[in-house]
Enzyme design. Structure first.
Site, mmCIF file in Angstrom:
data_model
loop_
_atom_site.group_PDB
_atom_site.id
_atom_site.type_symbol
_atom_site.label_atom_id
_atom_site.label_comp_id
_atom_site.label_asym_id
_atom_site.label_seq_id
_atom_site.Cartn_x
_atom_site.Cartn_y
_atom_site.Cartn_z
ATOM 1 N N HIS A 124 -4.573 -9.098 5.789
ATOM 2 C CA HIS A 124 -5.331 -8.003 6.382
ATOM 3 C C HIS A 124 -4.596 -7.523 7.626
ATOM 4 O O HIS A 124 -3.598 -8.113 8.046
ATOM 5 C CB HIS A 124 -6.751 -8.447 6.728
ATOM 6 C CG HIS A 124 -7.647 -8.561 5.526
ATOM 7 N ND1 HIS A 124 -8.051 -7.467 4.801
ATOM 8 C CD2 HIS A 124 -8.194 -9.646 4.919
ATOM 9 C CE1 HIS A 124 -8.824 -7.864 3.802
ATOM 10 N NE2 HIS A 124 -8.927 -9.178 3.842
ATOM 11 N N ASP A 154 -3.936 -1.026 9.607
ATOM 12 C CA ASP A 154 -4.592 -0.262 8.544
ATOM 13 C C ASP A 154 -4.366 1.238 8.665
ATOM 14 O O ASP A 154 -4.000 1.900 7.693
ATOM 15 C CB ASP A 154 -6.104 -0.523 8.555
ATOM 16 C CG ASP A 154 -6.493 -1.788 7.816
ATOM 17 O OD1 ASP A 154 -5.607 -2.411 7.193
ATOM 18 O OD2 ASP A 154 -7.672 -2.163 7.854
#
Length: 376
Positions: A124, A154
């Protein structure tokens, strides 16, 4: 409306950076069709679905790949955010797609890239920015790394990089007639965002220890300070003229000036002096004092406060899409009317309409829905 009007994008539904990239492309005027699985993805409200149309397809059913290919065949860009190999297993890898549409720009969003020792591993945002040096550069030695939400990996190093990549490839395809694969990896993108910091580090202008540098809170004139009412003020007085105005407004001109601003030996004393000053008054007091100043001092707003701030109200920075207020499209374009900022619709499921657009008859569409391949 928008500069990408007429460009058609297929977004394979997921979470995080690829949907963000699809949202940006839709904001820029592209027609974005999101292909959802039967169980629709998402975390919380689907704000990143704005401006998109969607069709839910069970990709595991026989014939599903053919339907998706017919959508792709009429598109300029495809974006997906799965682990390497997933699209290939669905029969929708670059080789298969480009055999149908040789000019397609095939944008791939991953954490570790399409190849390399970690390509098949999970991760992540926090993991990607940890290996790129971002996470270890934010925070301080006492409390450890501070997590910058999931903005760097992200969205900044992921979704934005994907948008830049597919648009650059699209321009090239108009010149050459050939499509290509764009490999946008969050670990690469977060590294790219660190370019200036790596330069400073290698030139000796950046310590490897967080919280001791010019832009990480180490400099007393580039950090946040608590106010008397337990709120926070942000100070960014890097340039000498801004620093001189800061210390003048704070009543510290007799001790500090731009002549000794970058004397690191004075930084501990300077920080204590500035800290003591800001603790003496409320955030509102400081806002009023610095309102018309170039000292680069601003309040640290909560999200709720940001929604109501006069700057954002004046610039119409937020838009209402459906029942929810959200950050509006950026950047802005001079050839497109400002009222377009309010013209973005919520995500709309339009399975029948999309099936008609790819040439299926009403009977064929009805059959696909009846067998559960397309979910309405």
């Amino acid at each position: 409306m928008g500069p990408l009007q007429g460009i058609r994008v297929v977004e394979m539904a997921g979470i995080g950076p690829a949907p963000f990239a699809g949202m940006v492309l839709a904001d820029l005027g592209a027609t974005v069709i999101r292909v959802d699985p039967p169980k629709r993805p998402g975390i919380g409200a689907d704000l990143m679905g704005r401006g998109k149309r969607a069709i839910a397809i069970d990709a595991k059913q026989p014939g599903a790949t053919d339907v998706i290919m017919r959508i792709v065949d009429r598109s300029s860009i495809l974006i997906e955010g799965f682990r390497p190999g997933v699209m290939e297993r669905l029969g929708l890898g670059p080789a298969e797609v480009m055999a149908v549409n040789p000019r397609i720009i095939y944008g791939r969003m991953t954490g570790w890239g399409q190849n390399g020792p970690k390509a098949s591993r999970s991760g992540h945002d926090i993991n990607y920015i940890a290996l790129s040096g971002v996470l270890g550069s934010i925070g301080d030695e006492m409390h450890g790394p501070s997590i910058p939400l999931n903005l760097v990996g992200d969205f900044g190093g992921g979704g934005m990089l994907l948008v830049a990549g597919v648009l650059a490839a699209l321009i090239e395809s108009h010149r050459t007639g050939h499509g290509q694969v764009v490999d946008a990896a969050m670990v690469d993108g977060s590294l790219l965002l660190m370019t200036m910091i790596y330069s400073m580090f290698q030139e000796g202008g950046w310590s490897g220890k967080p919280g001791r540098n010019l832009l990480d809170g180490g400099a007393p004139f580039y950090r946040t300070y608590r106010t008397r009412d337990d709120r926070w003020i942000a100070v960014g007085a890097l340039e000498p003229q801004f620093f001189d105005e800061l210390v003048a407004k704070l009543g510290l001109r007799d001790r500090f000036s731009s002549n000794n601003q970058y004397d690191h030996r004075l930084w501990p004393e300077m920080q204590v002096a500035i800290e003591t000053k800001f603790l003496s008054r409320t955030r509102s007091d400081w806002e009023q004092l610095f309102e018309d100043s170039d000292a680069c001092v601003t309040p640290v707003l909560t999200m709720a406060e940001s929604l109501e701030h006069p700057l954002h109200q004046a610039r119409r920075s937020f838009v209402k899409v459906g029942p929810l207020i959200q950050p509006g499209p950026a950047p802005r374009f001079g050839l497109h009317a400002e009222q377009d900022r309010g013209a973005h619709a919520e995500l709309a499921y339009d399975s029948r309409g999309i099936l008609r657009e790819i040439g299926l008859s009403e009977d064929e569409a009805e059959q696909l829905c009846a067998q559960g391949l397309v979910i309405e």
